[in-house]
Design a protein around this motif. Sequence first.
Motif, PDB file in Angstrom:
ATOM      1  N   UNK A 161      50.331  40.214  34.578  1.00 58.49           N
ATOM      2  CA  UNK A 161      48.701  40.255  34.154  1.00 58.49           C
ATOM      3  C   UNK A 161      48.175  38.995  33.615  1.00 58.49           C
ATOM      4  N   UNK A 162      47.215  38.530  34.005  1.00 56.59           N
ATOM      5  CA  UNK A 162      46.579  37.267  33.443  1.00 56.59           C
ATOM      6  C   UNK A 162      45.246  37.308  33.894  1.00 56.59           C
ATOM      7  N   UNK A 176      44.280  38.773  37.266  1.00 54.67           N
ATOM      8  CA  UNK A 176      45.145  38.423  38.318  1.00 54.67           C
ATOM      9  C   UNK A 176      46.472  39.398  38.018  1.00 54.67           C
ATOM     10  N   UNK A 177      46.821  40.424  38.773  1.00 56.58           N
ATOM     11  CA  UNK A 177      47.548  41.480  38.518  1.00 56.58           C
ATOM     12  C   UNK A 177      48.873  41.387  39.710  1.00 56.58           C
ATOM     13  N   UNK A 192      43.704  40.099  43.046  1.00 57.61           N
ATOM     14  CA  UNK A 192      42.671  39.266  42.061  1.00 57.61           C
ATOM     15  C   UNK A 192      41.500  40.326  41.944  1.00 57.61           C
ATOM     16  N   UNK A 193      41.141  40.539  40.737  1.00 55.85           N
ATOM     17  CA  UNK A 193      40.023  41.657  40.556  1.00 55.85           C
ATOM     18  C   UNK A 193      38.971  41.068  39.531  1.00 55.85           C
ATOM     19  N   UNK A 194      37.571  41.044  40.191  1.00 55.40           N
ATOM     20  CA  UNK A 194      36.453  40.420  39.311  1.00 55.40           C
ATOM     21  C   UNK A 194      36.100  41.681  38.385  1.00 55.40           C
ATOM     22  N   UNK A 195      36.297  41.648  37.254  1.00 51.17           N
ATOM     23  CA  UNK A 195      35.854  42.840  36.345  1.00 51.17           C
ATOM     24  C   UNK A 195      34.905  42.469  34.976  1.00 51.17           C
ATOM     25  N   UNK A 196      34.568  41.244  35.213  1.00 51.89           N
ATOM     26  CA  UNK A 196      33.486  40.622  34.245  1.00 51.89           C
ATOM     27  C   UNK A 196      32.393  40.001  35.086  1.00 51.89           C
TER      28      UNK A 196
END
Length: 156
Positions: free
Chosen positions: A131-132, A140-141, A151-155
């Motif tokens: 995780x980063x 980045x998981x 890659x997850x856009x969470x914010x």
Amino acid sequence: MYTTDDSQYKIVRYQGHTVKQEIERDEDGEPIYKGGKYALCVVENNNGDICASDGNADTVVVVNKSGRVRSRYDGTPARRKESFNPRHIATDSISQIIVTDIDNACLHILDQNRQFLRCVDNCGLDDPNGLSVDSEGRLWVGLYDSGEVKVIQYMK
């Protein structure tokens, strides 16, 4: 740091080559971290708290700058099917704590006060391990079994 037999863990702060602080026991003299087969994953957030995922105790432990335990998170508020099994941990620019939960195929997000906000579990996170967080608010998981990186856009 941990002993060669994995029975004891502690966090050591250095300044250059000099040990500045060792965090191993709580106010009652009890070990903060449980020894075992999983290493601690450790990160320091913007306010100087040290956040550690302790896969041996199935908790996230947050200690302040002086080494005093501020909180322990065991995954209960998320109400997941399996027991909480934390591995990697990261913090973001607003001091949220993000933790991979390998047995529940999700990420737990805690706010800067260490309160559960939500789980991220709707994007194929099979065996999330690495995780980063980047400067653009993306996670980045790393996925253990497949070797993929999501890659997850969470914010925003």
